[in-house]
Write a protein that holds these residues in place. Structure first.
Motif, PDB file in Angstrom:
ATOM      1  N   THR A 153       1.030  -1.122  -0.109  1.00 41.39           N
ATOM      2  CA  THR A 153      -0.150   0.011   0.150  1.00 41.39           C
ATOM      3  C   THR A 153       0.863   1.341  -0.010  1.00 41.39           C
ATOM      4  O   THR A 153       0.143   2.404   0.025  1.00 41.39           O
ATOM      5  N   ARG A 154       2.132   1.136  -0.057  1.00 41.43           N
ATOM      6  CA  ARG A 154       2.889   2.253  -0.091  1.00 41.43           C
ATOM      7  C   ARG A 154       3.114   2.667  -1.399  1.00 41.43           C
ATOM      8  O   ARG A 154       3.430   2.060  -2.357  1.00 41.43           O
ATOM      9  N   ASN A 198      -3.360   7.661  -5.612  1.00 38.91           N
ATOM     10  CA  ASN A 198      -2.724   7.288  -4.284  1.00 38.91           C
ATOM     11  C   ASN A 198      -3.110   5.967  -3.737  1.00 38.91           C
ATOM     12  O   ASN A 198      -2.457   5.130  -3.298  1.00 38.91           O
ATOM     13  N   TYR A 205      13.216   3.984   0.326  1.00 42.38           N
ATOM     14  CA  TYR A 205      12.309   3.033  -0.450  1.00 42.38           C
ATOM     15  C   TYR A 205      12.846   1.991  -1.352  1.00 42.38           C
ATOM     16  O   TYR A 205      14.269   2.032  -1.612  1.00 42.38           O
ATOM     17  N   GLY A 234       7.178   8.697  -0.723  1.00 41.68           N
ATOM     18  CA  GLY A 234       6.540   7.593  -0.645  1.00 41.68           C
ATOM     19  C   GLY A 234       5.592   7.591   0.296  1.00 41.68           C
ATOM     20  O   GLY A 234       6.126   8.130   1.857  1.00 41.68           O
ATOM     21  N   TRP A 235       4.312   6.735   0.543  1.00 41.17           N
ATOM     22  CA  TRP A 235       3.500   7.076   1.699  1.00 41.17           C
ATOM     23  C   TRP A 235       2.631   5.929   1.829  1.00 41.17           C
ATOM     24  O   TRP A 235       2.124   5.236   1.122  1.00 41.17           O
ATOM     25  N   HIS A 236       2.469   5.669   3.113  1.00 38.05           N
ATOM     26  CA  HIS A 236       1.969   4.572   3.600  1.00 38.05           C
ATOM     27  C   HIS A 236       0.798   5.202   4.408  1.00 38.05           C
ATOM     28  O   HIS A 236       1.221   5.920   5.498  1.00 38.05           O
ATOM     29  N   ASP A 254      -1.266   5.387   7.671  1.00 36.15           N
ATOM     30  CA  ASP A 254      -1.319   4.761   9.036  1.00 36.15           C
ATOM     31  C   ASP A 254      -2.759   4.167   9.469  1.00 36.15           C
ATOM     32  O   ASP A 254      -2.909   3.248  10.237  1.00 36.15           O
ATOM     33  N   TYR A 263      -3.816   9.668   2.710  1.00 34.77           N
ATOM     34  CA  TYR A 263      -2.954   9.966   1.764  1.00 34.77           C
ATOM     35  C   TYR A 263      -3.043  11.465   1.284  1.00 34.77           C
ATOM     36  O   TYR A 263      -2.278  12.320   1.176  1.00 34.77           O
ATOM     37  N   TRP A 299       2.692   1.265  -6.438  1.00 36.47           N
ATOM     38  CA  TRP A 299       2.840   0.577  -4.956  1.00 36.47           C
ATOM     39  C   TRP A 299       3.975  -0.241  -4.909  1.00 36.47           C
ATOM     40  O   TRP A 299       4.018  -1.044  -5.679  1.00 36.47           O
ATOM     41  N   GLN A 300       4.692  -0.225  -3.900  1.00 34.83           N
ATOM     42  CA  GLN A 300       5.605  -1.300  -3.622  1.00 34.83           C
ATOM     43  C   GLN A 300       4.938  -2.312  -3.326  1.00 34.83           C
ATOM     44  O   GLN A 300       4.031  -2.389  -2.815  1.00 34.83           O
TER      45      GLN A 300
END
Ligand SMILES: Nc1ncnc2c1ncn2[C@@H]1O[C@H](COP(=O)(O)OP(=O)(O)OP(=O)(O)O)[C@@H](O)[C@H]1O
Ligand SMILES: Nc1ncnc2c1ncn2[C@@H]1O[C@H](COP(=O)(O)OP(=O)(O)OP(=O)(O)O)[C@@H](O)[C@H]1O
Ligand SMILES: [Mg+2]
Ligand SMILES: [Mg+2]
Lengths: 513, 325, 336, 321, 305
Positions: free
Chosen positions: A266-267, A314, A359, A405-407, A409, A416, A481-482
């Motif tokens: 989801t990142r 996102n 990342y 990069g964002w995940h 929480d 996002y 997404w990673q």
């Protein structure tokens, strides 16, 4: 002197008698025994081993009861939990609603969590095994947040330690009782730990969930170097590694005795184009040209070896705001045309920063993007740096194009946008990581409204609309997404079942041969 | 003697002052530790407050003065990551590094002495040429490449040796877990010490050879032969004892190099000693630990060199009588 | 009597070898004390060198012969005392002030291998002083002058482009002499110029020095420990022991009638062709170091004629007539 | 041959193997030494004196090797012995004394160690007994408080003392022959006189043979009974000391003696022109030809051999008969 | 002209030509040097030219391996850059830094060593104390210090552009004491020689004696340690790049190429790290071998400081 040599019991020898040992190698180990000290992947992984949450995510993003056996929405701001009976902490203390209330109160004090629990009010203890969780306003993500409530042993953590310091203190940088001692209800107890070196976790004999995994001991070793971690698995020195560097997927897949498990994560990885620094970025055509010049599908195929999911928004799949049908954007010719239309046929120079150890393949991705932008005559001055230095630079917005990069929480789409794309606002804290300084009031409104919406379908629609606006406006350069990845030896029987998109494998449920 | 001690102490103090300044300068710039110890979604204001609390917002001289004040009392600050006094962390990591250095030193001593002497006595033999050839290849391969190749061959390829870490440890006494006493521990030691040896051994072989060659040409060796002494006595007692002095001196200086190389070796082999701790501290912006490590290494270096000089005095009678020049 | 060229009065030269301040400090009896270590290489030596003569200084190794020579040439500033050249005081001149004297006073060294810069061709070695002291001199003039001198010392001028290592020891010493002669000096300090040479070469160099003296009217301060050489070429001889002057006398007088006990011991130790065995004056003990000079007469610890006064009182050179000066209580009292 | 000779060197040649070919450092040297006889080896630097001395004990250093000839010591040929066999002779039957006492003694070993090890290498003897012998020899060379010296290191002693200790080491095993290579050149005249006096007396008293290598004719003449003069690797003249000094026959010897400054009267010294040829380019024929004032055709043709000339001296010169 | 003649007849050339190891290593070094400095002419691609880089070409194995591409003889790296070209450019950076750093070291060391050795006294003890302190940090320490410092002060912005001069300064600065000590020791030895005194007697000024007379005689050991130092400097740069404090990936040196490839060694793309690794080893080895020969030839007793 060393006259009396106390031979420490060898872990291997012991495990042969007592049961199965899982030798686990992670890129970084938990930073503390106190689950509230930091909100990070590593700490959550730890929390799931040593503590139990009220509820937890299943693999398909549903809620699964853990310490809460069931729950019901009493009113828009009250969620009642019926707690499991007969559960004891590692210390032997019984688990009751008081512990939940205590833990929630502590979370609201913790620096890393206080923001997330800001909508939460005082809980009401109904009886020993029933508790009402209150929010100050209708809140759509109450259950999501309950996955972070890992009840702590309130009796154990109350009072002062032998240094005269309060046991419940939540301290980030120094000694505290909670940093070095734990009492949770989770499947494992920490029997010894040397930060950065080695952790030994033993099965908690009185664990409430009897019909679950058979691992009796976990030996956790942090191995920071990717190649070494992989080598350790291949050499049979460890049973489980996470994460797995993408370049080694093929090799692990090809190796008999080990298996690779991947899962779209989801990142999301994106680049932000700073409109305050580059006048041209205010022109939507330029932004579009940038987005279209970047062949993110290609990056996924080559650099990520196909082990990532190309992104155009996102929210990943499974999230409320995810739009299933967004078209790929890469189109070099069109990008060139757009640049020409915008009057930048000759291109211009932009600066770009990216971390080089944050990342997966971050540095290489940045390089690839720079090379791609060169094709529309944009000269990129790229700098990459360790994450320790990156964030300050990122905050200072030193470059025109910045990677982030964002995940979420909260495991939710709104998060996002709040952090990455909302209009920057010091008071609300929105747009804290919006180094593009992109601002679209409509998007903000939608996200704000979604926050108070408890009807999940409506809420999803609002979030999807916001995502589409960003997509249409070419607000950022989305990459992918990673992929989440784990690799384990074949001794591990049900690896696929215990992993999840949040990257905290439920080792308590693991079975080994 | 007196001058020697004063000079050493002042040198040590100076070294550590310089290190602490430079270390501090880096500390200011290596990154924001607060970033590392908070989750990403913590607000800027919270972070600022934490920074204030930790004194990170004070001006450089204030922070440095505070550091010095504490350092004098043996407190080198607190590691953010380990949540313990930095010195304590370093001391807990020291055994790993020391064992690595010790194992390497043992290998070096055991190999370099006979090889160096042999190469000096029989410079033309093929074995000497082999030694010298191998040693020059050895110094020409960077230690990290050697390490990578070793892992590639012996762990991944052949599966003979463990690839990382220290293996099974035994507590020697509180604060010192040793890998020397278990088979597993020793196996884990093989590759890291080989990697480190590969770069240090050639240096010593060449040094011993060169010194020995020089000594062998001296008049007193000729005299010893003319006295009818046995060849081994001529070589070892008359020759090698004189070679020892420069070797010891260089050995002391080389310790610094060795410690630097442990940083690379430990990183590749995930040998959890001071070197990898340092690199990780840099990555984590654990600035107090970084500075503490640098100061500590400076201290070790000065101490070792002082000890080396004292040993030198024991071996070399001329120094012993005259006091150090 | 000829005029005095160089006059040395009460010259002393002490070297401070105590190193930095730290090295001077030591803990004794719980107190910090600062001690300086002085090498008293030359102690209050006085004599005149007369124009055209060869004054030899003899003595054992380390007695301060070289130091004295260097002090006279201003390489070391004297710790004490004065040096006059043709009546002008030179010991306190600033570096610039020395320049005119650099062409008048030159030096020849002992080691023919170390005294020529190995990285310079002979031409450069010889031309450098000429050019340095004659700014703006023409190239041919320099060349001619160098060629002249080379011819005079017996080195083929065609070899000027060679480097020192291409010459034998004797030839190098000739080049070294040529370098001294090329600025046309009147006074030369020759510090053991033949000690490192073979007997057959020694004779060549001695002859060369004597020839040069004759043709150029040079004055020599000739430093040597080889008494037979000294006897051969000197006009007068000064005997030194531990930095002090023991005896100064015309050569014949000194060798025929040595008065100082040390001079006697020294002369008796010279190996002589054809003598069987050794009948030298045996001295007891060893030469003390110039760091811890004995009180009184520096020779008293080894002197066969030592008596009480020698231990307390430093003897000063006394004129014994005929140009003989002896610094000895015993000689003064007629005990020798 | 005469059985009284303990040492007979026969046609000894020593070469150095260098990059450009062999360098003949010693060429066809022959001499004898009777029991207790003292022989002086004189000549200029590079004449091959030391190499001759070293080759007797097989000690010529690396690129050098004995190219021919014999070294008969008490009837056995040392030149054909192995290093192992030679070890029994070295320091035992034949001792050596080197030029520079500073360099000869090992700086990191005590005097005691360096003495005792010599004895223990050649005798089955306890350390204690070896020390007793060492003390005895130290007294013989007039070293004061010898017990203390045993524990001292070389650098704590003066040059003269060191050389006496080297002599004491040479005496330890009561050898039949001592080879002394310029034992006093590094020392002062007064000390030289002492050391030479000591050597002379010891040799006389113990009836030891002595080969004294030096370039100082005067010193040799005072100590030895016979003198051999070397030039460019060969002996050019050999005979009784008094004869050589009094009536030199070879032009080189004559030149050498005349070049010595002997009195204050002669202004110019007799000089031998030129210098010794480098061993690489020794002219064919007589090596001295280019410096000889009476050189003739015959001198360029063949190498003169050492043969008895007038007054019982041996000389290698075509022009003497 | 005369110099060339002298050189042609010299023993140096003679013994060089007779030593096959020396000749080989010199040839190799020459080829590597020329090739890397002529990289823009020789290399088929420019790794600095983003236009030519195609991501789709990434991780192509060398031609002789299955999947190899004839355009890329030695394969490509993860960015799709031609390994051969990238290595040539990388080697150029490495060599530049190696020689630059040594030039700096030598300049600093010679000045300090000469001053300390010739003047002696207080200047000497101050300078040598400084060298001691400097030596207390190993090269890597200093390099890490300054690397981090540079990155921080100039910001990352200028970093990529400044990386080469920075590394030169860092590595140069870290090792000057080696030179200073060597030069000082040989100055101390030379100073005692009589030719210096002769120069004084001529009346030359101390500066002139220092630079014209003493300095040329101290250069032999300087030359000898220089070869080792060049090899070391190249190696230090590689090590620094390896721990991430050296050249950035898009302006690679051999060290940063090795680092970039390190992560791929287990995944089968060995050529990304092995080829630059070999190039680095060959480069250093040939310098070291040449240095060895030079040392044997000059055989100066390296003065120990
Ligand atoms: N530059 C110096 N620094 C310290 N001590 C010195 C210096 N020069 C000479 N000495 C000391 O001064 C004393 C006299 O030395 P000097 O060289 O004058 O003796 P010398 O008579 O010339 O001896 P030699 O015959 O060996 O040449 C010696 O003890 C020497 O160690
Ligand atoms: N190790 C060596 N390598 C090459 N040549 C040597 C070596 N030792 C001696 N020689 C040569 O042998 C020749 C004779 O040397 P030797 O040492 O016997 O001379 P010497 O008569 O003892 O002279 P000195 O009076 O200088 O001691 C010299 O010309 C020298 O060049
Ligand atoms: Mg002198
Ligand atoms: Mg000799």
């Amino acid at each position: 002197g060393c006259g009396e040599q106390k031979k420490e019991e060898a872990p291997k020898a012991e495990s042969a008698v007592a049961g199965k040992t899982l030798r686990l190698a992670i890129d970084a180990d938990p930073v503390s025994l106190d689950p509230h000290v930091q909100l990070s992947g590593g700490m959550l992984q730890y929390s799931h081993m040593v503590f139990d949450p009220l509820v937890r995510w299943t693999k398909d993003m549903k809620f699964e009861p853990r310490l809460a056996e069931s729950w019901e929405q009493v009113d828009p701001t009250t969620l009642r939990f019926h707690l499991r009976k007969g559960v004891t902490f590692h210390s032997g203390n019984p688990f009751t609603a008081k512990d939940v209330a205590w833990t929630l109160a502590r979370l609201k004090q913790a620096i890393d969590y206080k923001g997330l629990y800001e909508p939460f009010g005082e809980p009401v203890i109904v009886d020993d095994h029933t508790i009402d969780i209150k929010t100050v306003r209708p809140y759509g993500l109450t259950l999501n947040m309950c996955t972070y409530i890992f009840p702590m042993d309130s009796a154990f953590y109350t009072g002062t330690d032998d240094k005269g310091l309060p046991k419940d203190a939540n301290v980030k940088t120094e000694y505290s009782f909670a940093n070095g001692n734990e009492s949770g209800t989770g499947p494992f107890m920490v029997t010894s730990y040397e930060p950065g070196q080695k952790w030994v976790l033993k099965r908690f004999p009185n664990y409430w969930d009897k019909d679950t995994g058979n691992v009796s001991e976990i030996v956790l070793t942090p191995i920071t170097e990717d190649a070494t971690r992989v080598a350790a698995l291949l050499a049979g020195d460890v049973d489980w590694i996470m994460p797995v560097p993408p370049q080694d997927y093929a090799r692990i897949r090809a190796t008999e005795k080990v298996k690779l498990i991947t899962m779209p994560g989801t990142r999301v990885i994106t680049f932000q184009m700073n409109v305050n620094r580059v006048e041209a970025f205010k022109d939507k055509r330029v932004r579009e040209a940038f987005v279209r010049a970047v062949n993110n599908v290609g990056i996924v195929q080559t650099i990520m070896k196909g082990d990532a999911t190309p992104a155009f928004q996102n929210s990943p799949q499974g999230y409320a705001g995810h739009i299933a049908d967004l078209a790929p954007l890469y189109d070099l010719e069109k990008a060139k045309q757009l640049m020409k239309d915008a009057g930048y046929e000759q291109g211009f120079t932009v600066s770009m920063i990216a971390p080089n150890n944050r990342y997966v393949n971050d540095e290489k991705i940045a390089q690839a993007v720079a090379a791609m932008l060169a094709k529309i005559n944009v000269k990129v001055e790229l700098r990459t740096m360790p994450k320790a230095q990156f964030w300050d630079e990122f905050d200072a917005q030193v470059a025109d194009v910045q990677m982030i990069g964002w995940h979420a929480d909260t495991e939710d789409s709104a998060n996002y946008i709040e952090y990455l794309n909302a209009c920057p606002n010091k008071e609300t804290g929105w747009g804290q990581y919006n180094s593009a300084n992109y601002c679209n009031a409509k998007v903000d409104e939608l996200v704000l409204a979604a926050g108070g919406e408890t009807d999940m379908a409506k809420r999803a629609a609002m979030l999807q609309e916001a995502e589409r606006m960003l997509y249409d406006d070419f607000a950022f350069i989305p990459l992918h997404w990673q992929m989440l990845s784990w690799a384990a030896s074949n001794k591990v029987a049900n690896a696929e079942e215990i992993i999840n998109v949040m990257d905290f494998p439920y080792f308590g449920d693991l079975n080994m041969e | 003697m007196f001058a020697f001690i004063i000079r050493r102490i002042s040198q040590a103090v100076l070294v550590m002052l310089v290190i602490s300044v430079i270390g501090f300068a880096i500390k200011q710039n290596v990154g924001d530790p607060v970033r590392e110890i908070t989750g990403i979604s913590v607000s800027a204001a919270e972070r600022e407050q934490l920074r204030d609390q930790l004194g990170l917002n004070d001006p450089f001289p204030v922070q440095w003065a505070r550091f010095l004040g504490k350092a004098v009392q043996g407190d080198l600050g607190n590691s953010f990551y380990f949540k313990r006094p930095a010195l304590e962390v370093i001391l807990s990591k020291a055994p790993a590094t020391l064992e690595l250095v010790l194992a390497t030193s043992i290998i070096i001593v055991l190999l370099s002495v006979p090889m160096g002497i042999y190469a000096a006595v029989k410079p033309k033999s093929w074995l000497s040429r082999l030694f010298m050839g191998a040693s020059i290849v050895g110094v020409s391969i960077p230690v990290f490449l050697t390490a990578i190749l070793l892992i590639y061959i012996f762990s991944v390829g052949l599966g003979w040796l463990p690839s990382y870490g220290r293996g099974q440890l035994v507590t020697l006494f509180p604060g010192w877990d040793t890998g020397f006493l278990t088979k597993d521990g020793l196996l884990h030691l093989v590759m890291p010490s080989l990697a480190l040896t590969s770069i240090m051994l050639p240096l010593f072989i060449r040094l011993i050879r060169a010194e020995m060659k020089e000594v062998l040409e001296s008049e007193y060796i000729k005299f010893a032969i003319a006295k009818g002494l046995r060849p081994w006595r001529v070589l070892l007692v008359h020759g090698f004892k004189n070679t020892l002095m420069p070797v010891i001196t260089v050995g002391g200086v080389q310790l610094g190099t060795m410690i630097a190389f442990t940083i690379l070796t430990e990183t590749v082999f995930q040998w959890k000693g001071m070197g990898s701790m340092f690199i990780e501290a840099v990555e984590r912006a654990d600035s107090s630990l970084m500075v503490a490590y640098l100061v500590f290494v400076g201290f070790v270096f000065v101490t070792v060199n002082t000890v080396v000089d004292l040993i030198y005095g024991l071996v070399n009678p001329m120094v012993r009588v005259a006091g150090r020049k | 009597m000829r005029e005095t060229l160089v006059s040395i009065q009460n010259v002393s030269k002490h070297f401070d070898i105590s190193g930095g301040l730290l090295d001077q400090l030591s803990l004794s009896g719980g107190r910090l004390t600062r001690t300086r270590t002085l090498v008293r290489a030359v102690n209050s030596v006085s004599f005149d060198i007369r124009s055209g003569e060869t004054l030899s200084v003899v003595g054992e190794s380390g007695c301060g012969k070289s130091t004295l020579g260097r002090t006279v040439l201003g390489i070391y500033p004297p710790t004490d005392g004065t040096i006059h050249y043709r009546g002008r005081r030179i010991d306190n001149l600033p570096p610039k002030g020395w320049l005119p004297y650099r062409t008048r006073m030159q030096m020849v060294f002992q080691d023919p291998y170390a005294s020529l810069n190995p990285r310079m061709p002979v031409r450069k070695i010889l031309e450098e002083p000429v050019r340095f002291h004659n700014r703006g001199i023409k190239d041919n003039e320099v060349k001619d002058r160098v060629a002249d001198v080379m011819l005079q010392v017996g080195v083929d001028p065609d070899w000027a482009d060679r480097f020192p290592h291409e010459f034998s020891g004797g030839q190098r010493q000739r080049i070294s002499i040529a370098r001294a002669l090329v600025v046309d000096p009147e006074f030369i300090v020759a510090d053991e110029p033949i000690a490192a040479l073979d007997v057959s070469i020694q004779a060549q160099i001695l002859n060369l020095l004597m020839d040069a003296q004759e043709s150029r009217g040079l004055t020599y301060l000739f430093i040597s420990h080889d008494l037979s050489v000294v006897r051969h070429i000197s006009t007068r001889v000064a005997v030194m022991y531990l930095g002090t002057l023991c005896e100064l006398a015309p050569v014949k007088e000194l060798f025929d009638n040595p008065r100082h006990p040390y001079t006697r011991a020294l002369l008796s130790a010279i190996p002589r062709l054809g003598n069987k065995g050794f009948e030298h004056v045996r001295l007891k003990g060893e030469i003390p170091t110039p760091i811890n000079l004995p009180e009184g007469c520096v020779f008293h610890g080894r002197c066969p004629k030592v008596h009480e006064r020698c231990i307390k009182e430093v003897p000063i050179p006394v004129d014994h007539g005929g140009g003989v000066f002896v610094a000895c209580h015993a000689a003064e009292e007629g005990l020798v | 041959m005469d059985n009284k000779n303990i040492l007979s060197v026969r046609d000894l040649s020593v070469n150095f193997r260098l990059r450009h070919g062999d360098l003949p450092a010693v060429r066809n040297v022959s001499f004898d030494l009777a029991q207790g006889e003292r022989l002086g080896l004189v000549g200029e630097s590079g004449a091959g004196k030391s190499v001759t001395g070293f080759s007797i004990l097989g000690l010529v250093s690396k690129p050098g090797y004995i190219a021919g000839g014999q070294v008969l010591f008490q009837g056995v040929d040392l030149a054909s012995m192995s290093q192992e066999q030679l070890r029994d002779i070295r320091g035992n039957r034949i001792s050596m004394i080197f030029q520079d006492p500073m360099m000869t003694l090992n700086p990191v070993l005590t005097i005691g160690t360096q003495m005792v090890e010599t004895l223990m290498a050649h005798r089955r003897i306890t350390r204690r007994d070896a020390e007793i012998i060492a003390l005895d020899k130290l007294r013989k060379v007039h070293i004061s408080s010898p017990e203390r010296r045993l524990k001292q290191y070389p650098h704590e002693l003066s040059g003269g003392m060191r050389q006496r200790i080297v002599i004491a080491i040479a005496l330890l095993t009561e050898p039949a022959l001592i080879i002394a290579d310029e034992p006093t050149t590094a020392l002062d005249v007064t000390i030289q006189a002492e050391i030479m006096d000591l050597l002379l007396h010891l040799c006389r008293a113990e009836r030891m043979g002595l080969i004294l290598i030096t370039h100082d004719l005067a010193v040799v003449s005072q100590v030895t009974e016979r003198i051999a003069v070397m030039y460019a690797g060969t002996i050019v003249e050999m005979g009784k000391t008094a004869d050589i000094i009094g009536y030199p026959s070879h032009p080189y010897t004559r030149g050498l003696l005349a070049a010595l400054p002997q009195s204050a009267n002669g202004r110019r010294l007799n000089q031998i022109p030129g210098s010794m040829p480098s061993l690489r380019s020794i002219p064919s024929g007589c090596a001295f030809q280019n410096r000889c004032s009476s050189c003739e055709e015959v001198c360029r043709g063949s190498v003169p051999i050492l043969e008895p000339k007038q007054k019982g001296c041996l000389a290698a010169c075509h022009l003497l008969d | 002209m005369q110099f060339i003649k002298r050189f042609a007849n010299s023993y140096l050339l003679f013994s060089f030509l007779r030593d096959p190891v020396a000749v080989t290593s010199f040839t190799v070094l020459l080829i590597l040097g020329v090739a890397s400095f002529a990289a823009p002419l020789i290399a088929p691609y420019s790794p600095y030219d983003m236009h030519t880089i195609e991501l789709l070409d990434s991780e192509k194995p060398p031609v002789w391996q299955p999947g190899g591409d004839t355009r890329f003889v030695l394969g490509t790296d993860t960015q799709g850059r031609d390994m051969f070209s990238t290595m040539l450019y990388g080697m150029r950076v490495s060599i530049l830094i190696g020689f630059g750093a040594v030039a700096l070291q030598a300049a600093m060391g010679i000045i300090v060593g000469l001053l300390a050795g010739y003047r002696g006294g207080r200047i000497d003890s101050v300078l040598m104390r400084m060298a001691d302190v400097q030596l207390s940090f190993s090269t890597y320490m200093v390099a890490i210090f300054f690397g981090a410092l540079f990155q921080a002060t100039f910001g990352m912005g200028a970093y990529a552009d400044l990386a080469v001069p920075m590394l030169i300064v860092v590595i140069g600065f870290a090792e000057w004491p080696q030179y200073a000590r060597t030069v000082r020791a040989s100055v101390l030895a030379e100073k005692r020689k009589e030719y210096v005194e002769a120069a004084k007697v001529i009346g030359l000024s101390p500066t002139r004696i220092m630079w014209r007379h003493i300095l040329p005689n101290t250069l032999t050991p300087v030359l000898v340690i220089s070869t080792v130092q060049v090899a070391n400097a190249i190696m230090s740069e590689a090590a620094l790049s390896f721990i991430g404090l050296g050249m950035p990936v898009h302006k690679p040196s051999l060290g940063s190429l090795i680092k970039a490839g390190f992560d791929y060694i287990f995944s089968g793309s060995w050529w990304i790290t092995i080829f630059p690794g070999i190039a680095l080893v060959v480069l250093i080895l040939s310098i070291n071998l040449l240095g060895d020969w030079l040392r044997d030839f000059l055989n100066p007793k390296l003065y120990k400081g």
